[in-house]
Design a protein around this motif. Structure first.
Motif, PDB file in Angstrom:
ATOM      1  N   ILE A 213      47.115 -19.077   2.617  1.00 36.34           N
ATOM      2  CA  ILE A 213      46.787 -18.809   1.209  1.00 36.34           C
ATOM      3  C   ILE A 213      46.447 -17.354   0.946  1.00 36.34           C
ATOM      4  N   SER A 214      46.237 -16.553   2.022  1.00 35.27           N
ATOM      5  CA  SER A 214      45.872 -15.153   1.842  1.00 35.27           C
ATOM      6  C   SER A 214      46.349 -14.335   3.036  1.00 35.27           C
ATOM      7  N   PRO A 215      46.785 -13.094   2.817  1.00 38.50           N
ATOM      8  CA  PRO A 215      47.180 -12.241   3.948  1.00 38.50           C
ATOM      9  C   PRO A 215      45.990 -11.730   4.738  1.00 38.50           C
ATOM     10  N   LEU A 216      44.773 -12.060   4.314  1.00 37.56           N
ATOM     11  CA  LEU A 216      43.560 -11.585   4.977  1.00 37.56           C
ATOM     12  C   LEU A 216      42.919 -12.642   5.867  1.00 37.56           C
ATOM     13  N   SER A 217      43.492 -13.839   5.925  1.00 32.35           N
ATOM     14  CA  SER A 217      42.937 -14.892   6.773  1.00 32.35           C
ATOM     15  C   SER A 217      44.049 -15.844   7.184  1.00 32.35           C
ATOM     16  N   TYR A 218      43.732 -16.705   8.156  1.00 36.36           N
ATOM     17  CA  TYR A 218      44.699 -17.686   8.626  1.00 36.36           C
ATOM     18  C   TYR A 218      44.461 -19.066   7.994  1.00 36.36           C
ATOM     19  N   LYS A 219      43.759 -19.122   6.874  1.00 35.78           N
ATOM     20  CA  LYS A 219      43.513 -20.398   6.211  1.00 35.78           C
ATOM     21  C   LYS A 219      44.830 -20.952   5.688  1.00 35.78           C
ATOM     22  N   LEU A 220      45.162 -22.173   6.136  1.00 33.67           N
ATOM     23  CA  LEU A 220      46.463 -22.756   5.844  1.00 33.67           C
ATOM     24  C   LEU A 220      46.589 -23.170   4.383  1.00 33.67           C
ATOM     25  N   THR A 221      47.799 -23.082   3.873  1.00 33.76           N
ATOM     26  CA  THR A 221      48.075 -23.527   2.508  1.00 33.76           C
ATOM     27  C   THR A 221      48.054 -25.058   2.464  1.00 33.76           C
TER      28      THR A 221
ATOM     29  N   LEU B  86      44.928  -2.406  19.833  1.00 34.49           N
ATOM     30  CA  LEU B  86      45.622  -2.043  18.598  1.00 34.49           C
ATOM     31  C   LEU B  86      46.930  -2.813  18.456  1.00 34.49           C
ATOM     32  N   LEU B  87      47.631  -2.994  19.567  1.00 35.11           N
ATOM     33  CA  LEU B  87      48.886  -3.738  19.541  1.00 35.11           C
ATOM     34  C   LEU B  87      48.645  -5.163  19.050  1.00 35.11           C
ATOM     35  N   PHE B  88      47.643  -5.808  19.624  1.00 32.44           N
ATOM     36  CA  PHE B  88      47.322  -7.184  19.258  1.00 32.44           C
ATOM     37  C   PHE B  88      46.851  -7.272  17.802  1.00 32.44           C
ATOM     38  N   THR B  89      45.956  -6.360  17.408  1.00 29.24           N
ATOM     39  CA  THR B  89      45.401  -6.388  16.056  1.00 29.24           C
ATOM     40  C   THR B  89      46.470  -6.132  15.003  1.00 29.24           C
ATOM     41  N   CYS B  90      47.287  -5.101  15.220  1.00 26.41           N
ATOM     42  CA  CYS B  90      48.338  -4.762  14.251  1.00 26.41           C
ATOM     43  C   CYS B  90      49.376  -5.868  14.151  1.00 26.41           C
ATOM     44  N   PHE B  91      49.711  -6.465  15.284  1.00 23.31           N
ATOM     45  CA  PHE B  91      50.677  -7.558  15.259  1.00 23.31           C
ATOM     46  C   PHE B  91      50.141  -8.735  14.450  1.00 23.31           C
ATOM     47  N   GLU B  92      48.864  -9.071  14.673  1.00 20.04           N
ATOM     48  CA  GLU B  92      48.280 -10.188  13.947  1.00 20.04           C
ATOM     49  C   GLU B  92      48.194  -9.897  12.445  1.00 20.04           C
ATOM     50  N   MET B  93      47.860  -8.661  12.077  1.00 21.92           N
ATOM     51  CA  MET B  93      47.795  -8.299  10.657  1.00 21.92           C
ATOM     52  C   MET B  93      49.170  -8.400  10.004  1.00 21.92           C
ATOM     53  N   CYS B  94      50.181  -7.871  10.686  1.00 19.53           N
ATOM     54  CA  CYS B  94      51.545  -7.915  10.170  1.00 19.53           C
ATOM     55  C   CYS B  94      52.036  -9.359  10.101  1.00 19.53           C
TER      56      CYS B  94
ATOM     57  N   GLN C 236      50.137 -12.020   9.641  1.00 20.77           N
ATOM     58  CA  GLN C 236      49.478 -12.688   8.522  1.00 20.77           C
ATOM     59  C   GLN C 236      50.188 -12.399   7.208  1.00 20.77           C
ATOM     60  N   VAL C 237      50.614 -11.158   7.016  1.00 22.89           N
ATOM     61  CA  VAL C 237      51.341 -10.794   5.795  1.00 22.89           C
ATOM     62  C   VAL C 237      52.643 -11.596   5.696  1.00 22.89           C
ATOM     63  N   CYS C 238      53.340 -11.724   6.805  1.00 22.13           N
ATOM     64  CA  CYS C 238      54.602 -12.466   6.806  1.00 22.13           C
ATOM     65  C   CYS C 238      54.361 -13.956   6.559  1.00 22.13           C
ATOM     66  N   LEU C 239      53.326 -14.504   7.183  1.00 27.91           N
ATOM     67  CA  LEU C 239      53.019 -15.927   6.980  1.00 27.91           C
ATOM     68  C   LEU C 239      52.623 -16.196   5.528  1.00 27.91           C
ATOM     69  N   TYR C 240      51.890 -15.253   4.930  1.00 27.64           N
ATOM     70  CA  TYR C 240      51.515 -15.386   3.516  1.00 27.64           C
ATOM     71  C   TYR C 240      52.765 -15.327   2.638  1.00 27.64           C
ATOM     72  N   ARG C 241      53.646 -14.400   2.950  1.00 29.38           N
ATOM     73  CA  ARG C 241      54.887 -14.263   2.172  1.00 29.38           C
ATOM     74  C   ARG C 241      55.753 -15.518   2.310  1.00 29.38           C
ATOM     75  N   ASN C 242      55.727 -16.133   3.492  1.00 28.68           N
ATOM     76  CA  ASN C 242      56.522 -17.342   3.713  1.00 28.68           C
ATOM     77  C   ASN C 242      55.875 -18.589   3.123  1.00 28.68           C
TER      78      ASN C 242
END
Length: 344
Positions: free
Chosen positions: A301-309, A281-289, A291-297
């Motif tokens: 291209i999406s907070p649901l994947s790591y596909k680069l802009t 859970l620690l690993f999963t929640c950290f990665e989800m959070c 992704q949201v930050c990377l998307y915001r930055n």
């Protein structure tokens, strides 16, 4: 040799929030196992009939809320603990890095252990409050909440009571670091490939394995520490501790004398079972959070994947990337404005 890696695409505050949120969520979900573990370590009557019966006895005596006693204190401890741990760890690692920015595995693990001790010192009173809240019956409470626990312990037992058993944290850091070192030094043999090629799943397994070995080696120190945190002449049945003692050494002696050496590992079953869901859970929640930050930055291209802009330089820091975006925006606006003037 190992490098100290962090994702520079996140700001420090974003990294802090991601770690804090992941820790808060994973601790809350696995709190019932933590409650059973601590009651087993202290030796309260709930743990006398074994692992599975402990859940039933707690539920019968205190209801569902009995499984989340002390969870707020545990979660509140996360934020200052992580902040102090990270700051201390970076300073120690910086002192031991070579000119290329590398640090040996054992030095990195030593730095982590020492940083953990410093962070524990800063947040230890919250751990004492957590233990006291867990061992009491929430239907007949001695303490009402975290703040009340801290103030009442300080008022009735003095400042030293809030640091009772802290020396065992320092002593326990030695076998804990040895366990981590032993695991991480043999990971390449386990997976038959170098650490730089490990997948996220392999890293998760590595973390669980290292935590399992390290916590098992240091577990007797934690058991005695919990007993020292719990015991108080002002609490019913001296806090529910199964042996009476006058200090750290005497506690070891009394536990072995009355319950045997293996009783120093009481609650290890709950602790071991907790490792996988906690780190998962620690690993999963950290990665989800993250992704949201990377998307915001603007890096993905999406907070649901790591596909680069497309077109974004991933080596730029958040502030640098923001400056580039602002520059491009101003340039595009300026070019559009001049073309408009040319038309007129």
């Amino acid at each position: 040799m190992a490098t100290v890696k962090r994702d520079d695409r996140l700001t420090r505050s974003q990294s802090f929030v991601c770690v804090g949120f992941a820790g808060f969520f994973s601790k809350t979900v696995t709190s019932p196992l933590e409650v059973v573990k601590i009651k087993s370590q202290v030796g309260t009557f709930h743990s006398k009939r074994g692992f599975w019966q402990s859940f039933l006895i707690i539920y019968q005596n205190e209801g569902l809320r009995g499984f989340w006693k002390g969870n707020l204190a545990s979660c509140l401890r996360l934020f200052p603990y992580n902040a102090v741990h990270l700051a201390t760890y970076r300073k120690i690692v910086h002192l031991h890095m070579d000119e290329l920015g590398f640090i040996s595995q054992w030095r990195a693990i030593f730095a982590g252990g020492l940083a953990g001790v410093v962070a524990a010192l800063a947040t230890y009173p919250l751990e004492v409050a957590e233990t006291r809240l867990i061992i009491q019956n929430c239907r007949q409470p001695t303490y009402i909440g975290v703040a009340h626990s801290l103030s009442k312990i300080y008022k009735n037992e003095g400042l030293l009571a809030l640091y009772r058993g802290f020396s065992l944290t320092v002593l326990g850091a030695v076998p804990f670091s040895v366990g981590c070192y032993a695991v991480y030094m043999n990971l390449d043999k386990l997976w038959q490939e170098p650490p730089v090629r490990f997948t996220p799943l392999q890293n998760l397994i590595n973390g669980c394995l290292a935590a399992g070995v390290a916590q098992t080696l240091s577990y007797p120190f934690e058991t005695v520490k919990r007993k020292m945190q719990a015991q108080s002449a002002r609490l019913p049945h001296f806090g529910g501790v199964d042996v009476h003692f006058t200090g750290m050494i005497d506690c070891f002696i009394q536990v072995i004398k009355h319950n045997g050496v293996l009783s120093l590992w009481n609650g290890l079953t709950a602790n071991t079972i907790k490792i996988v869901p906690y780190f998962g859970l620690l690993f999963t929640c950290f990665e989800m959070c993250k992704q949201v930050c990377l998307y915001r930055n603007g890096y993905i291209i999406s907070p649901l994947s790591y596909k680069l802009t497309p077109g974004v330089d991933q080596s730029l820091g958040p502030n640098e990337l923001e400056e580039v975006k602002r520059h491009l925006k101003n340039r595009n606006f300026g070019s559009g404005d001049s073309s408009l003037r040319n038309r007129w």
